[in-house]
Design an enzyme around this catalytic site. Structure first.
Site, PDB file in Angstrom:
ATOM      1  N   ASP A  10      -2.303   2.592   0.274  1.00 10.92           N
ATOM      2  CA  ASP A  10      -2.602   1.991   1.577  1.00 10.92           C
ATOM      3  C   ASP A  10      -3.565   2.885   2.372  1.00 10.92           C
ATOM      4  O   ASP A  10      -4.519   2.393   2.990  1.00 10.92           O
ATOM      5  CB  ASP A  10      -1.318   1.771   2.390  1.00 10.92           C
ATOM      6  CG  ASP A  10      -0.458   0.654   1.808  1.00 10.92           C
ATOM      7  OD1 ASP A  10      -0.749   0.199   0.694  1.00 10.92           O
ATOM      8  OD2 ASP A  10       0.511   0.250   2.480  1.00 10.92           O
ATOM      9  N   ALA A  18       1.470  -6.077  12.218  1.00 12.48           N
ATOM     10  CA  ALA A  18       2.202  -4.901  11.728  1.00 12.48           C
ATOM     11  C   ALA A  18       3.382  -5.352  10.869  1.00 12.48           C
ATOM     12  O   ALA A  18       3.913  -6.445  11.052  1.00 12.48           O
ATOM     13  CB  ALA A  18       2.716  -4.097  12.920  1.00 12.48           C
TER      14      ALA A  18
HETATM   15  C1  MEV Z   1       2.696  -1.089  -0.290  1.00 15.34           C
HETATM   16  O1  MEV Z   1       1.508  -1.640   0.254  1.00 15.34           O
HETATM   17  C2  MEV Z   1       2.556  -0.885  -1.761  1.00 15.34           C
HETATM   18  C3  MEV Z   1       3.776  -0.294  -2.466  1.00 15.34           C
HETATM   19  O2  MEV Z   1       3.411  -0.177  -3.843  1.00 15.34           O
HETATM   20  C4  MEV Z   1       4.172   1.048  -1.889  1.00 15.34           C
HETATM   21  C5  MEV Z   1       3.137   2.134  -2.174  1.00 15.34           C
HETATM   22  O3  MEV Z   1       2.404   2.053  -3.144  1.00 15.34           O
HETATM   23  O4  MEV Z   1       3.142   3.119  -1.393  1.00 15.34           O
HETATM   24  C6  MEV Z   1       4.973  -1.232  -2.390  1.00 15.34           C
END
Ligand code: MEV
Length: 318
Positions: free
Chosen positions: A153, A99
């Site tokens: 994500d 995590a």
């Molecule tokens: C997080 O895995 C990726 C970021 O670009 C945030 C997002 O896109 O929500 C940093």
């Protein structure tokens, strides 16, 4: 005679690495993600009182008036349940990936929980994929943790495989010519995605033109990577990932530990290496092939880093 409602249901979801385009994706640019085979699992059962177990920690939902003072996982769970109009239930979810390391753990939990709740309610899922309401519920969960999440994500957690993602159009499978193989190392504890996204927003407020130049360069790399991934030019893709890392350094989201882990991978023969996810700690991803994979994993392993691997098989686009 109507069927009695389901009492128990389960759901699963994938973790992910971002191959190119994190942070710029928040501002509308495309990004490319590769799902990990592992992620999160959830099980839900009807109950008289709603509660959430994350691993061995239990969270119990209190009166709605107390919602703002509840811990983040509970607020996120409340948002997810509201989106699905769910009844009282007990949920248990667990992670098979670290995590807070940039591997999409919170999104994987959100999608696994949303799938399980949706299954309990007997809602339609398409070929094992979430219906739209489940994707929205997972994003509602994710936004409590990350504020201005782009949705990449949760899209990767939902779909798996290698994905092209924009905020405007969502996710689509990306054509992959030949297999695509990466090694991932967990380098150090990460800081929250919310904090890193806010740090970039702050940099952009202070230096709009400098920050946008970096974002434009990332966008150009991602656009070109689409063709490179569809072809078999792995050395070129590796160079582009390393260039993307240098641009993320300029955005201020890398750390000495992440830079060092990229350097070790490149010296061991990786075709390219970069931080993955929000940065500020967490993981690096290296592009490898059959000839270099073992040396890269050994180089990291000898220095005590925990490693995992992911492969995208050859795939056509949507
Ligand atoms: C997080 O895995 C990726 C970021 O670009 C945030 C997002 O896109 O929500 C940093």
């Amino acid at each position: 005679m109507s069927a009695s409602p389901r009492q128990v249901a389960s759901g699963q979801a994938f973790g992910k690495v971002i191959l190119l385009g994190e942070h710029a994706v928040v501002y509308g640019s495309p990004a490319i993600a590769l799902a990990l085979t592992r992620g999160a699992e959830a099980e839900v059962r009807r109950s008289e009182r709603t509660s959430l177990w994350l691993g061995s920690s239990e969270y119990r939902i209190g009166p709605a008036a107390m919602a703002d003072s509840e811990p983040l996982p509970l607020r996120a769970f409340r948002a997810l349940l509201e989106e699905l109009d769910a009844p009282e239930l007990e949920a248990r979810a667990a992670l098979a990936i670290p995590a807070g390391a940039g591997l999409g753990a919170s999104a994987a939990l959100g999608v696994a929980l949303a799938r399980a709740v949706s299954g309990l309610l007997g809602r339609a899922t398409l070929e094992g994929r979430c219906a739209g309401s489940v994707a929205r519920a997972a994003l509602a969960w994710e936004n409590v943790f990350h504020g201005n999440a782009s949705g990449i994500d949760t899209a990767a957690a939902e779909h798996g495989g290698c994905l092209w993602f924009t905020r405007a159009a969502g996710a689509a499978p990306l054509a992959v010519g030949g297999s695509l193989r990466v090694a991932v190392a967990s380098v150090e504890p990460g800081v929250s995605t919310r904090r890193m996204v806010e740090a970039v927003a702050e940099r952009r407020r202070k230096d709009p033109s400098g920050t946008d130049r970096v974002m434009d360069s990332i966008q150009a790399l991602v656009a070109r990577a689409r063709e490179v991934i569809a072809g078999r030019e792995r050395a070129e893709l590796g160079r582009m990932m390393t260039q993307n890392h240098e641009l993320l350094v300029r955005l201020g989201v890398s750390t000495p530990g992440l830079n060092q882990a990229c350097e070790w991978a490149l010296r061991a023969g990786a075709l390219g290496a970069k931080l993955t996810g929000a940065g500020g700690g967490g993981c690096v991803v290296a592009l490898v092939d059959d000839a270099t994979r073992a040396a890269v994993l050994d180089a990291w392993g000898e220095r005590g880093l925990v490693c995992l691997e992911a492969t995208a098989p050859e795939q056509g686009s949507a």
